[in-house]
Design a protein around this motif. Structure first.
Motif, PDB file in Angstrom:
ATOM      1  N   ILE A   1       0.863  -1.179   0.000  1.00 21.92           N
ATOM      2  CA  ILE A   1       0.000   0.000   0.000  1.00 21.92           C
ATOM      3  C   ILE A   1       0.897   1.227   0.000  1.00 21.92           C
ATOM      4  N   SER A   2       0.505   2.241  -0.747  1.00 22.91           N
ATOM      5  CA  SER A   2       1.288   3.469  -0.769  1.00 22.91           C
ATOM      6  C   SER A   2       0.927   4.343   0.426  1.00 22.91           C
ATOM      7  N   GLU A   3       1.933   5.038   0.921  1.00 24.01           N
ATOM      8  CA  GLU A   3       1.793   5.905   2.091  1.00 24.01           C
ATOM      9  C   GLU A   3       0.748   6.987   1.830  1.00 24.01           C
ATOM     10  N   GLY A   4      -0.125   7.232   2.807  1.00 21.27           N
ATOM     11  CA  GLY A   4      -1.131   8.276   2.689  1.00 21.27           C
ATOM     12  C   GLY A   4      -2.424   7.843   2.033  1.00 21.27           C
ATOM     13  N   SER A   5      -2.492   6.590   1.567  1.00 22.69           N
ATOM     14  CA  SER A   5      -3.707   6.104   0.922  1.00 22.69           C
ATOM     15  C   SER A   5      -4.517   5.272   1.911  1.00 22.69           C
ATOM     16  N   GLN A   6      -5.636   4.757   1.465  1.00 19.72           N
ATOM     17  CA  GLN A   6      -6.455   3.858   2.271  1.00 19.72           C
ATOM     18  C   GLN A   6      -6.750   2.606   1.462  1.00 19.72           C
ATOM     19  N   HIS A   7      -6.882   1.485   2.175  1.00 18.35           N
ATOM     20  CA  HIS A   7      -7.162   0.217   1.502  1.00 18.35           C
ATOM     21  C   HIS A   7      -8.188  -0.542   2.332  1.00 18.35           C
ATOM     22  N   ALA A   8      -9.144  -1.167   1.641  1.00 20.38           N
ATOM     23  CA  ALA A   8     -10.183  -1.928   2.329  1.00 20.38           C
ATOM     24  C   ALA A   8      -9.995  -3.419   2.059  1.00 20.38           C
ATOM     25  N   LEU A   9      -9.950  -4.212   3.124  1.00 18.14           N
ATOM     26  CA  LEU A   9      -9.945  -5.663   2.974  1.00 18.14           C
ATOM     27  C   LEU A   9     -11.398  -6.111   2.854  1.00 18.14           C
ATOM     28  N   PRO A  10     -11.800  -6.647   1.714  1.00 20.94           N
ATOM     29  CA  PRO A  10     -13.224  -6.932   1.458  1.00 20.94           C
ATOM     30  C   PRO A  10     -13.711  -8.213   2.147  1.00 20.94           C
ATOM     31  N   LEU A  11     -13.663  -8.205   3.455  1.00 18.54           N
ATOM     32  CA  LEU A  11     -14.161  -9.353   4.218  1.00 18.54           C
ATOM     33  C   LEU A  11     -15.668  -9.217   4.430  1.00 18.54           C
ATOM     34  N   GLN A  12     -16.371 -10.341   4.335  1.00 14.19           N
ATOM     35  CA  GLN A  12     -17.826 -10.332   4.531  1.00 14.19           C
ATOM     36  C   GLN A  12     -18.202 -11.528   5.415  1.00 14.19           C
ATOM     37  N   LEU A  13     -17.730 -11.494   6.637  1.00 14.45           N
ATOM     38  CA  LEU A  13     -17.971 -12.619   7.552  1.00 14.45           C
ATOM     39  C   LEU A  13     -19.100 -12.287   8.514  1.00 14.45           C
ATOM     40  N   PRO A  14     -19.940 -13.263   8.852  1.00 13.38           N
ATOM     41  CA  PRO A  14     -21.069 -13.010   9.761  1.00 13.38           C
ATOM     42  C   PRO A  14     -20.665 -12.990  11.230  1.00 13.38           C
ATOM     43  N   PHE A  15     -19.376 -13.047  11.510  1.00 17.44           N
ATOM     44  CA  PHE A  15     -18.894 -13.026  12.887  1.00 17.44           C
ATOM     45  C   PHE A  15     -17.651 -12.147  12.957  1.00 17.44           C
ATOM     46  N   GLY A  16     -17.175 -11.898  14.143  1.00 17.30           N
ATOM     47  CA  GLY A  16     -16.034 -11.028  14.336  1.00 17.30           C
ATOM     48  C   GLY A  16     -14.735 -11.804  14.470  1.00 17.30           C
ATOM     49  N   LEU A  17     -13.614 -11.111  14.195  1.00 24.11           N
ATOM     50  CA  LEU A  17     -12.289 -11.685  14.362  1.00 24.11           C
ATOM     51  C   LEU A  17     -11.424 -10.705  15.148  1.00 24.11           C
ATOM     52  N   TRP A  18     -10.438 -11.275  15.842  1.00 21.06           N
ATOM     53  CA  TRP A  18      -9.471 -10.443  16.541  1.00 21.06           C
ATOM     54  C   TRP A  18      -8.372 -10.034  15.574  1.00 21.06           C
ATOM     55  N   VAL A  19      -8.061  -8.725  15.573  1.00 24.93           N
ATOM     56  CA  VAL A  19      -7.045  -8.181  14.670  1.00 24.93           C
ATOM     57  C   VAL A  19      -5.897  -7.634  15.501  1.00 24.93           C
ATOM     58  N   SER A  20      -4.656  -7.963  15.109  1.00 22.68           N
ATOM     59  CA  SER A  20      -3.479  -7.465  15.832  1.00 22.68           C
ATOM     60  C   SER A  20      -2.363  -7.160  14.837  1.00 22.68           C
ATOM     61  N   LEU A  21      -1.466  -6.254  15.245  1.00 27.37           N
ATOM     62  CA  LEU A  21      -0.296  -5.891  14.456  1.00 27.37           C
ATOM     63  C   LEU A  21       0.952  -6.209  15.255  1.00 27.37           C
ATOM     64  N   ASP A  22       2.032  -6.594  14.561  1.00 24.54           N
ATOM     65  CA  ASP A  22       3.253  -6.941  15.290  1.00 24.54           C
ATOM     66  C   ASP A  22       4.035  -5.713  15.746  1.00 24.54           C
ATOM     67  N   GLN A  23       3.676  -4.514  15.209  1.00 17.78           N
ATOM     68  CA  GLN A  23       4.292  -3.281  15.693  1.00 17.78           C
ATOM     69  C   GLN A  23       3.336  -2.114  15.450  1.00 17.78           C
ATOM     70  N   PRO A  24       3.209  -1.225  16.420  1.00 18.52           N
ATOM     71  CA  PRO A  24       2.271  -0.100  16.295  1.00 18.52           C
ATOM     72  C   PRO A  24       2.896   1.069  15.540  1.00 18.52           C
ATOM     73  N   GLY A  25       2.039   2.041  15.200  1.00 23.07           N
ATOM     74  CA  GLY A  25       2.524   3.293  14.641  1.00 23.07           C
ATOM     75  C   GLY A  25       2.725   3.308  13.146  1.00 23.07           C
ATOM     76  N   ILE A  26       2.547   2.159  12.468  1.00 22.81           N
ATOM     77  CA  ILE A  26       2.746   2.109  11.022  1.00 22.81           C
ATOM     78  C   ILE A  26       1.420   2.098  10.281  1.00 22.81           C
ATOM     79  N   LEU A  27       0.383   1.533  10.919  1.00 19.37           N
ATOM     80  CA  LEU A  27      -0.880   1.317  10.228  1.00 19.37           C
ATOM     81  C   LEU A  27      -2.041   1.487  11.191  1.00 19.37           C
ATOM     82  N   LYS A  28      -3.099   2.145  10.736  1.00 19.59           N
ATOM     83  CA  LYS A  28      -4.338   2.217  11.490  1.00 19.59           C
ATOM     84  C   LYS A  28      -5.340   1.237  10.906  1.00 19.59           C
ATOM     85  N   VAL A  29      -6.106   0.590  11.784  1.00 19.20           N
ATOM     86  CA  VAL A  29      -7.150  -0.350  11.361  1.00 19.20           C
ATOM     87  C   VAL A  29      -8.494   0.222  11.788  1.00 19.20           C
TER      88      VAL A  29
END
Length: 450
Positions: free
Chosen positions: A39-67
């Motif tokens: 992904i290019s810096e300053g842009s936004q990207h959508a992961l097209p998930l369509q699940l009827p339930f929730g998942l836990w999301v985690s990053l291995d390091q903070p400060g690089i990406l917002k979810v």
């Protein structure tokens, strides 16, 4: 119903249930997630998930990406009935995990690369390309009182061979070859020429024969030293002062061989009329060169992804730069193309991106399938016509690619190339690196094949 029958029915039911789950859009949205994403810096990207339930999301390091707008520290649960939004904050690499009940279901390696902005084109340009060496495109028979022969063919020359030198004349033009042949033939001397066949250089000696029809000495060869045509400017990069156009390679009309660049230029062109495309018969922009003596840009590269060179006169003057999309960011759906159908006036026309092929390992000029939907363009051209190659494709204010080919049996549809591939082939990243070495442009498009 006996026990054995119940087991069989239960087995069929479970199999049908598993099959239904695997074929469901929700399951396919999850399994189709890539393992790597850029992904290019300053842009936004959508992961097209369509699940009827929730998942836990985690990053291995903070400060690089917002979810979904969150700067994650640790894991957070998200309901995935709508796409997961990713917002890069800075360049770098980060790993995103999707988990359920403490089990990791998916790992996604993300690379945030520098943002690139280019000025979209759409202007018609005249292309004049002089080849590196004169190409053999045909053979002729030389007739005189001694009989008929073809010295070039008899000496072993083949279609597509390029004459790199003849009797010490480097990169000879057609006129130079003709003069040398006539001079050497009239004095009874043979000719030595250096030819290039693919990547192999060969030295060939042959003897001119007198032609009674033309009253000159000839080799029985048809050669060509240039290619001329009309295309469309895709982009201008005001940082490197380079441009890209066409979106595909220029080949010789007779042999199909790639024209190796000796020198070349693009000039202004104006569209005088349109021959609309029909099923089985592609249309064409009828255009003429304007002020052919004034060079708009040089041609330094002729590649499968377009022609590129230095821009001398910016035809996009007054237009604003737009960000570009990486191939992972291009989505199916509405978009626009910039092109000319009358004079030199660039207009925007509606299209639909119908298919996106990510081309992870085999980049080509057919990563996008598009369909023209704009009523005005359909009425004027019938869809995509010759001369539109290189017309930039813009989606949501972002340059995503360029038109490359038309479907012969359906002129409303055609192929497009990712702008990412054009940038990689252009040489502009290397030139930017020379002028601004603190930016890591070289890691922007790390291709392993072409």
């Amino acid at each position: 119903m006996n026990k054995q029958t119940r087991k069989i029915l239960l087995g069929w039911f479970c199999s049908a249930l598993v099959l239904a789950i695997c074929l469901s859009p929700q399951f396919r949205s999850f399994t189709s997630l890539p393992s790597q994403l850029r992904i290019s810096e300053g842009s936004q990207h959508a992961l097209p998930l369509q699940l009827p339930f929730g998942l836990w999301v985690s990053l291995d390091q903070p400060g690089i990406l917002k979810v979904n707008g969150d700067d994650l520290i640790g894991a957070k649960k998200y309901q995935l009935g709508i796409p997961l939004s990713l917002e890069p904050l800075q360049q770098g690499k980060v790993e995103l995990k999707l988990s359920l009940f403490g089990l990791t279901l998916k790992k996604l390696s993300l690379e945030i690369v520098p943002s690139i902005q280019l000025v979209p084109g759409g202007q018609s340009v005249g292309v004049s390309l002089q080849s590196k060496g004169s190409m053999v495109v045909g053979f002729a028979t030389v007739r005189n009182s001694s009989g008929s022969t073809s010295p070039g063919r008899d000496a072993g020359l083949q279609l597509g061979d390029r004459i790199m030198s003849i009797e010490g004349h480097e990169n000879p033009s057609i006129n130079t070859i003709g003069q040398v042949v006539d001079e050497r033939g009239s004095t009874g001397h043979s000719i030595t020429m250096l030819i290039c066949r693919g990547s192999t250089e060969l030295t060939i000696t042959l003897t001119p024969r007198y032609c009674e029809e033309t009253e000159k000495y000839r080799l029985g060869l048809y050669v060509r030293d240039d290619a001329v045509g009309i295309g469309t400017l895709t982009f201008v990069d005001r940082e490197s002062l380079m441009y890209g156009a066409l979106g595909h390679v220029i080949t010789d009309a007779d042999t199909g061989q790639i024209v190796e660049v000796g020198s070349g230029k693009i000039v202004r062109a104006t569209v005088t009329s349109i021959e609309a495309g029909k099923k089985g018969m592609p249309g064409e922009k009828r255009s003429v060169f304007i002020e052919e003596h004034i060079t708009v840009g040089s041609i330094t590269r002729n590649t499968p992804f377009g022609i590129f060179g230095d821009i001398l006169i910016d035809l996009t003057n007054g237009s604003n730069p737009l960000p570009i999309a990486l191939k992972d960011q291009v989505q199916e759906g509405p978009a626009q193309i910039y092109t000319v159908i009358e004079g030199e006036n660039v207009e925007n026309f509606d299209i639909e991106i119908q298919r996106v092929s990510r081309q992870q390992y085999t980049p080509s000029g057919k990563g996008l399938v598009i369909k023209v939907t704009d009523p005005k363009l359909l009425e004027a051209t019938g869809g995509i016509v010759q001369g539109m190659s290189g017309s930039p494709i813009v989606q949501n204010g972002i340059i995503v690619g360029a038109i490359t080919h038309v479907f012969v049996n359906d002129p409303t549809r055609g192929y497009g190339i990712f702008i990412e591939w054009m940038i990689h082939e252009s040489g502009m990243l290397e030139k930017r690196q020379e002028t601004a070495p603190t930016f890591f442009y070289r890691r922007f498009v790390p291709l392993t094949s072409s």
